[in-house]
Write an enzyme that holds these catalytic residues in place. Structure first.
Site, short mmCIF file in Angstrom:
data_model
loop_
_atom_site.label_atom_id
_atom_site.label_comp_id
_atom_site.label_asym_id
_atom_site.label_seq_id
_atom_site.Cartn_x
_atom_site.Cartn_y
_atom_site.Cartn_z
N TYR A 140 -2.99 2.69 -5.35
CA TYR A 140 -1.87 3.42 -5.92
C TYR A 140 -2.09 4.92 -6.16
O TYR A 140 -1.13 5.63 -6.44
CB TYR A 140 -1.40 2.71 -7.20
CG TYR A 140 -0.91 1.32 -6.87
CD1 TYR A 140 0.29 1.15 -6.18
CD2 TYR A 140 -1.67 0.19 -7.15
CE1 TYR A 140 0.73 -0.11 -5.81
CE2 TYR A 140 -1.24 -1.07 -6.79
CZ TYR A 140 -0.04 -1.21 -6.12
OH TYR A 140 0.40 -2.46 -5.74
N PHE A 171 3.46 -6.97 -17.67
CA PHE A 171 4.61 -7.24 -16.79
C PHE A 171 4.17 -7.12 -15.34
O PHE A 171 3.11 -6.59 -15.04
CB PHE A 171 5.76 -6.28 -17.08
CG PHE A 171 5.39 -4.82 -16.97
CD1 PHE A 171 4.75 -4.17 -18.03
CD2 PHE A 171 5.65 -4.10 -15.82
CE1 PHE A 171 4.38 -2.83 -17.92
CE2 PHE A 171 5.30 -2.75 -15.71
CZ PHE A 171 4.66 -2.13 -16.76
C1 LIG Z 1 -0.81 -4.80 -1.89
C2 LIG Z 1 0.33 -5.05 -0.89
C3 LIG Z 1 1.66 -4.98 -1.65
C4 LIG Z 1 0.26 -3.95 0.20
O1 LIG Z 1 1.39 -4.07 1.05
P1 LIG Z 1 1.38 -3.48 2.58
O2 LIG Z 1 2.79 -3.55 3.07
O3 LIG Z 1 0.32 -4.12 3.35
O4 LIG Z 1 1.00 -1.95 2.31
P2 LIG Z 1 1.35 -0.71 3.29
O5 LIG Z 1 1.07 -1.11 4.71
O6 LIG Z 1 2.70 -0.16 3.01
O7 LIG Z 1 0.27 0.31 2.80
C5 LIG Z 1 0.58 1.46 2.02
C6 LIG Z 1 -0.68 2.25 1.86
O8 LIG Z 1 -1.56 1.55 0.96
C7 LIG Z 1 -2.79 1.23 1.61
N1 LIG Z 1 -3.15 -0.12 1.16
C8 LIG Z 1 -2.36 -1.20 1.16
N2 LIG Z 1 -3.02 -2.27 0.67
C9 LIG Z 1 -4.25 -1.83 0.35
C10 LIG Z 1 -5.39 -2.46 -0.21
N3 LIG Z 1 -5.38 -3.76 -0.56
N4 LIG Z 1 -6.48 -1.71 -0.44
C11 LIG Z 1 -6.50 -0.40 -0.10
N5 LIG Z 1 -5.44 0.26 0.45
C12 LIG Z 1 -4.33 -0.46 0.66
C13 LIG Z 1 -2.51 1.31 3.09
O9 LIG Z 1 -3.69 1.63 3.80
C14 LIG Z 1 -1.46 2.40 3.16
O10 LIG Z 1 -2.05 3.68 3.10
P3 LIG Z 1 -1.31 4.97 3.76
O11 LIG Z 1 0.19 4.74 3.66
O12 LIG Z 1 -1.77 6.09 2.90
O13 LIG Z 1 -1.79 5.00 5.16
C15 LIG Z 1 0.18 -6.42 -0.22
O14 LIG Z 1 -1.08 -6.49 0.41
C16 LIG Z 1 0.27 -7.61 -1.19
O15 LIG Z 1 1.36 -8.12 -1.42
N6 LIG Z 1 -0.86 -8.07 -1.75
C17 LIG Z 1 -0.89 -9.22 -2.66
C18 LIG Z 1 -0.12 -8.98 -3.93
C19 LIG Z 1 -0.54 -7.72 -4.63
O16 LIG Z 1 -1.71 -7.44 -4.80
N7 LIG Z 1 0.45 -6.93 -5.04
C20 LIG Z 1 0.23 -5.71 -5.75
C21 LIG Z 1 0.58 -5.97 -7.16
S1 LIG Z 1 0.27 -4.59 -8.17
#
Ligand SMILES: CC(C)(COP(=O)(O)OP(=O)(O)OC[C@H]1O[C@@H](n2cnc3c(N)ncnc32)[C@H](O)[C@@H]1OP(=O)(O)O)[C@@H](O)C(=O)NCCC(=O)NCCS
Length: 401
Positions: A125, A401
């Protein structure tokens, strides 16, 4: 909005069952009935944004506008973001970024100065302008060895109660507590209903909730008999509005017979370690970030909180994700800030994530500077900035939350 066959749009009631299954899949857990009953009130479907691939929901985010206490006992409006999920079949193709872009555009249009959430991972984030902003510490104590220091008051006033009879008291004390505590949010009925419904997955094998009350505090805790004679008391929620209530409740928790270990989460400035003769008895087993924060509107956010000392600086803020950055003149007199855009040369430069990290008082500016995340023209300016942003009380998150 569409990208590579994926459409990002507002959710409708018809999406609800798919959203629940997506969240359960992504977090690897199943909601219990109290959550299924009350989440739709806590995070209404009208606030949800989904990514869909054909008829399938493959991404979701939602928020709720929260009223949260900031340093100086004021409050600010914040978008509390929750249940951010992308299907395991669709990860790392920009769906989170697309959902976040839509959501933060909406927050800007609504003029809400802050966004915040509780994060599952620490690496995702920062790129969106967020920082950790509130910390909590897991501690464990062997109550059989705990002694209060001579002279520690013994105020009494604690009662056992059933959850049902204690509900109004718990809600009233929580509301007093959150008004005093940076990070304490107004707590909606729907969240209380989930808590009082005591979902089985929150119990982690322990009992349903036990309750202790004090006129100015309460404790919700569970018990668990484990193998090898361990008998655990796990505090799920501890709220004390006065130092007397804090001592009185801890005296009862640490004097319970048959308990071999008490576990609790405490804030950095919790006086518990100072109350006992052996401070090592309060073992810090884990420290974790309980909130991440992003500033969406620098003048609105910075003028909502108060400051510990006068300040006159120009801060250059870099926003890698939205357009909230720029140079701002920040002037504080008697705790009250004025803040506006300026063309004057900057005294300090920082990322917008750093402002989010400082906002509730969970970090010190001097530590960000030591990590090269604040560039400052001289030591005196850093000292003044650090002093002004320091807070009387460490922040705590009110409800998860
Ligand atoms: C975390 C999650 C929402 C990421 O979704 P995603 O669609 O794969 O993410 P994106 O492809 O849009 O990535 C956005 C950016 O974040 C980075 N990123 C995404 N997941 C990441 C991770 N686990 N660790 C490090 N970087 C990550 C990407 O490299 C990308 O970077 P950039 O845009 O600067 O190149 C998804 O993996 C998920 O649902 N995980 C399980 C539930 C969870 O953890 N939710 C978060 C709750 S706070």
């Amino acid at each position: 909005m569409a990208m590579n066959g994926i459409t990002v749009r507002s959710a409708t009631k018809d999406d609800w069952s798919q959203i629940v299954n997506l969240a359960e899949t992504a977090f690897g857990t199943r909601y219990d009935q109290p959550e299924k009953d009350h989440i739709p009130d806590l995070f209404p479907i009208e606030r949800a944004i989904v990514a869909v691939d054909g008829a399938r929901v493959v991404g979701h985010t939602v928020d709720r506008t929260m009223t949260v206490t900031v340093p100086g006992d004021n409050t600010v409006q914040a978008a509390g973001v929750s249940s951010v999920t992308v299907a395991p079949t669709h990860r790392r193709r920009g769906i989170l970024r697309a959902l976040y872009t839509a959501q933060h555009e909406r927050t800007e249009a609504e003029g809400v100065p802050l966004t915040m959430f509780t994060a599952s991972e620490g690496t995702i984030y920062g790129r969106f302008g967020y920082s950790t902003s509130i910390y909590s510490n897991e501690v464990e104590i062997d109550p059989r060895r705990a002694e209060f220091r001579p002279g520690t008051p013994d105020p009494g006033g604690v009662s056992i109660a059933t959850l049902d009879e204690a509900k109004p008291h718990i809600r009233e004390v929580y509301d007093r507590w959150r008004r005093l505590t940076p990070g304490g949010q107004v707590r909606p009925d729907a969240n209380w209903n989930i808590w009082f419904g005591d979902p089985e997955r929150y119990r982690d094998g322990a009992t349903t909730l036990f309750v202790l009350t004090h006129p100015d505090g309460y404790v919700l805790y569970r018990r668990q008999w484990k193998d090898e004679g361990e008998n655990l008391l796990r505090v799920d929620e501890f709220r004390a509005v006065t130092a007397e209530a804090h001592i009185a409740l801890w005296r009862v928790l640490l004097s319970m017979d048959l308990v071999t270990k008490v576990e609790a989460d405490i804030a950095d400035d919790d006086p518990l370690p100072y109350l006992v003769t052996n401070p090592r008895l309060v073992k810090f087993t884990h420290r974790y970030d309980s909130l991440w924060t992003r500033v969406m509107d620098v003048p609105a956010a910075l003028t909502a909180r108060s400051y510990r000392s006068d300040l006159d600086v120009v801060v250059a803020v870099d926003d890698p994700f939205r357009n909230a950055g720029g140079s701002f003149a920040l002037r504080v007199r008697d705790g009250v800030a004025a803040c506006e855009r300026t063309d004057r040369a900057a005294d300090l430069e920082l990322g917008i994530d750093v402002l989010g990290g400082l906002y509730f008082g969970g970090h010190r500016a001097r530590n960000f500077a030591a990590a090269n995340r604040i560039q400052v023209k001289d030591a005196a300016t850093l000292r003044a900035f650090d002093d002004a942003f320091a807070t009387e009380r460490d922040p705590e998150l009110g409800w998860f939350f």
